[in-house]
Design an enzyme around this catalytic site. Structure first.
Site, PDB file in Angstrom:
ATOM      1  N   ASP A  34      20.666  30.686   4.663  1.00 11.83           N
ATOM      2  CA  ASP A  34      19.680  31.698   4.296  1.00 11.83           C
ATOM      3  C   ASP A  34      20.276  33.092   4.388  1.00 11.83           C
ATOM      4  O   ASP A  34      20.551  33.573   5.486  1.00 11.83           O
ATOM      5  CB  ASP A  34      18.491  31.611   5.262  1.00 11.83           C
ATOM      6  CG  ASP A  34      17.676  30.359   5.033  1.00 11.83           C
ATOM      7  OD1 ASP A  34      17.131  30.211   3.925  1.00 11.83           O
ATOM      8  OD2 ASP A  34      17.596  29.519   5.960  1.00 11.83           O
ATOM      9  N   HIS A  65      20.621  30.028  -0.102  1.00 11.48           N
ATOM     10  CA  HIS A  65      19.296  30.540  -0.501  1.00 11.48           C
ATOM     11  C   HIS A  65      19.333  32.061  -0.354  1.00 11.48           C
ATOM     12  O   HIS A  65      19.335  32.573   0.765  1.00 11.48           O
ATOM     13  CB  HIS A  65      18.249  29.889   0.416  1.00 11.48           C
ATOM     14  CG  HIS A  65      16.861  30.429   0.288  1.00 11.48           C
ATOM     15  ND1 HIS A  65      15.868  30.142   1.199  1.00 11.48           N
ATOM     16  CD2 HIS A  65      16.282  31.240  -0.637  1.00 11.48           C
ATOM     17  CE1 HIS A  65      14.743  30.746   0.841  1.00 11.48           C
ATOM     18  NE2 HIS A  65      14.969  31.433  -0.268  1.00 11.48           N
ATOM     19  N   MET A 140       8.913  27.573  -1.638  1.00 14.74           N
ATOM     20  CA  MET A 140       8.728  28.039  -0.265  1.00 14.74           C
ATOM     21  C   MET A 140       7.368  27.549   0.239  1.00 14.74           C
ATOM     22  O   MET A 140       6.347  27.773  -0.414  1.00 14.74           O
ATOM     23  CB  MET A 140       8.787  29.567  -0.183  1.00 14.74           C
ATOM     24  CG  MET A 140      10.152  30.185  -0.482  1.00 14.74           C
ATOM     25  SD  MET A 140      11.525  29.538   0.493  1.00 14.74           S
ATOM     26  CE  MET A 140      11.006  29.939   2.166  1.00 14.74           C
ATOM     27  N   GLY A 145      11.634  34.722   4.999  1.00 16.31           N
ATOM     28  CA  GLY A 145      11.946  35.788   5.940  1.00 16.31           C
ATOM     29  C   GLY A 145      12.279  35.331   7.356  1.00 16.31           C
ATOM     30  O   GLY A 145      13.155  35.896   7.991  1.00 16.31           O
ATOM     31  N   ASP A 178      11.025  24.353   1.497  1.00 16.10           N
ATOM     32  CA  ASP A 178      11.610  25.128   2.597  1.00 16.10           C
ATOM     33  C   ASP A 178      10.523  25.873   3.369  1.00 16.10           C
ATOM     34  O   ASP A 178       9.816  26.707   2.792  1.00 16.10           O
ATOM     35  CB  ASP A 178      12.607  26.125   1.982  1.00 16.10           C
ATOM     36  CG  ASP A 178      13.366  26.964   3.005  1.00 16.10           C
ATOM     37  OD1 ASP A 178      13.191  26.759   4.214  1.00 16.10           O
ATOM     38  OD2 ASP A 178      14.147  27.830   2.551  1.00 16.10           O
TER      39      ASP A 178
HETATM   40  C1  DX5 Z   1      12.845  31.166   5.677  1.00 16.18           C
HETATM   41  C2  DX5 Z   1      14.082  30.395   5.340  1.00 16.18           C
HETATM   42  C3  DX5 Z   1      14.065  29.011   5.823  1.00 16.18           C
HETATM   43  C4  DX5 Z   1      13.924  28.873   7.306  1.00 16.18           C
HETATM   44  C5  DX5 Z   1      13.246  27.553   7.564  1.00 16.18           C
HETATM   45  O1  DX5 Z   1      12.858  32.367   5.000  1.00 16.18           O
HETATM   46  O2  DX5 Z   1      14.258  30.348   3.937  1.00 16.18           O
HETATM   47  O3  DX5 Z   1      15.168  28.268   5.327  1.00 16.18           O
HETATM   48  O4  DX5 Z   1      15.139  28.924   7.992  1.00 16.18           O
HETATM   49  O5  DX5 Z   1      12.986  27.446   8.912  1.00 16.18           O
HETATM   50  P1  DX5 Z   1      11.851  26.480   9.470  1.00 16.18           P
HETATM   51  O6  DX5 Z   1      12.241  25.082   9.062  1.00 16.18           O
HETATM   52  O7  DX5 Z   1      11.937  26.723  10.932  1.00 16.18           O
HETATM   53  O8  DX5 Z   1      10.558  26.903   8.860  1.00 16.18           O
HETATM   54 ZN    ZN Z   2      15.803  28.938   3.121  1.00 16.20          ZN
END
Ligand code: DX5
Ligand code: ZN
Length: 219
Positions: A34, A65, A140, A145, A178
């Site tokens: 990320d 990402h 998402m 974030g 995600d």
């Molecule tokens: C959030 C990210 C995610 C995040 C997911 O903006 O894109 O990839 O790390 O974390 P969890 O699985 O803890 O929601």
């Molecule tokens: Zn992500």
């Protein structure tokens, strides 16, 4: 359908990244990386040095990402990190007045799988004009974030609508999900059509990561 697990390295232990990379190598399918710029999202994560360090030890493909305001400026450079998959936000392309189709084809020309991401407040129909240009779409299930947020229940219906459109048009486009993905929602997400599962906190905080990985992957 094949269920793949992509642990989000945002939740890894930054001081002992090497141990966490070895763990993902052992029990998952992809590294989810990320990248946050503090402008597109109200948080800053990591960039090239960390991705390049992970690349040296990663035995699985890297899935980047991008949560950044000007994806068009950095696609080439991220493709050179060794990433196999790169996604950027449709909202970021709009704001930068970039044609998402052109950026997606640019990624493909670098030999990378091209992905388009949307936050929970963007109707999935907005992805439809670009599906031919996508190797995958990233839905998402929290607002981009931060790790550790609560899964948004609307996601099931959104994925189902998207999956129906992909199948109706006979496209070869995977659905990745995600945010807040856990053992509690993975089966239903798979039923509606998701195949790539990002998990940050649920994976890294699991008492037994191997067991968690089995539950997500279904094998
Ligand atoms: C959030 C990210 C995610 C995040 C997911 O903006 O894109 O990839 O790390 O974390 P969890 O699985 O803890 O929601
Ligand atoms: Zn992500």
């Amino acid at each position: 359908m094949m269920r793949q697990l992509a642990p989000s390295m945002l939740s890894a232990d930054s001081l002992h990244l090497s141990d966490d990379v070895a763990c993902v190598n052992r029990n998952a399918d992809l590294f989810h990386l990320d990248v946050m710029d503090g402008v597109f999202v109200p948080n800053i994560s990591f960039g090239f040095p960390i991705i390049e360090a992970i690349a040296k030890e990663a035995k699985l493909p890297m899935d980047v990402h991008l949560m950044i305001v000007h994806p068009e400026k950095y696609l080439e450079r991220f493709s050179k990190t060794g990433a196999s998959m790169i996604s950027f936000h449709l909202e970021a392309a709009w704001a930068a007045e970039q044609d998402p189709a052109i950026l997606l084809e640019q990624l493909r020309s670098y030999g990378v799988k091209a992905g388009l991401v949307i936050n929970p407040d963007i109707p999935v129909e907005k992805l439809f004009p670009y599906l031919e240009h996508c190797d995958y779409v990233l839905i998402m299930s929290v607002f981009a974030g931060f790790g550790g947020q609560k899964f948004i229940e609307d996601t099931y219906g959104r994925i189902q609508t998207l999956k129906q459109e992909i199948d109706r048009r006979g496209l070869d486009c995977l659905i990745e999900v995600d945010g807040g993905v856990s053992v509690a929602n993975v089966d239903r997400l798979a039923e509606v059509g998701a195949e790539l599962f990002v998990a940050g906190s649920a994976y890294f905080k699991a008492d037994d990561r191997d067991e968690f990985a089995k539950a997500i992957r279904g094998r």
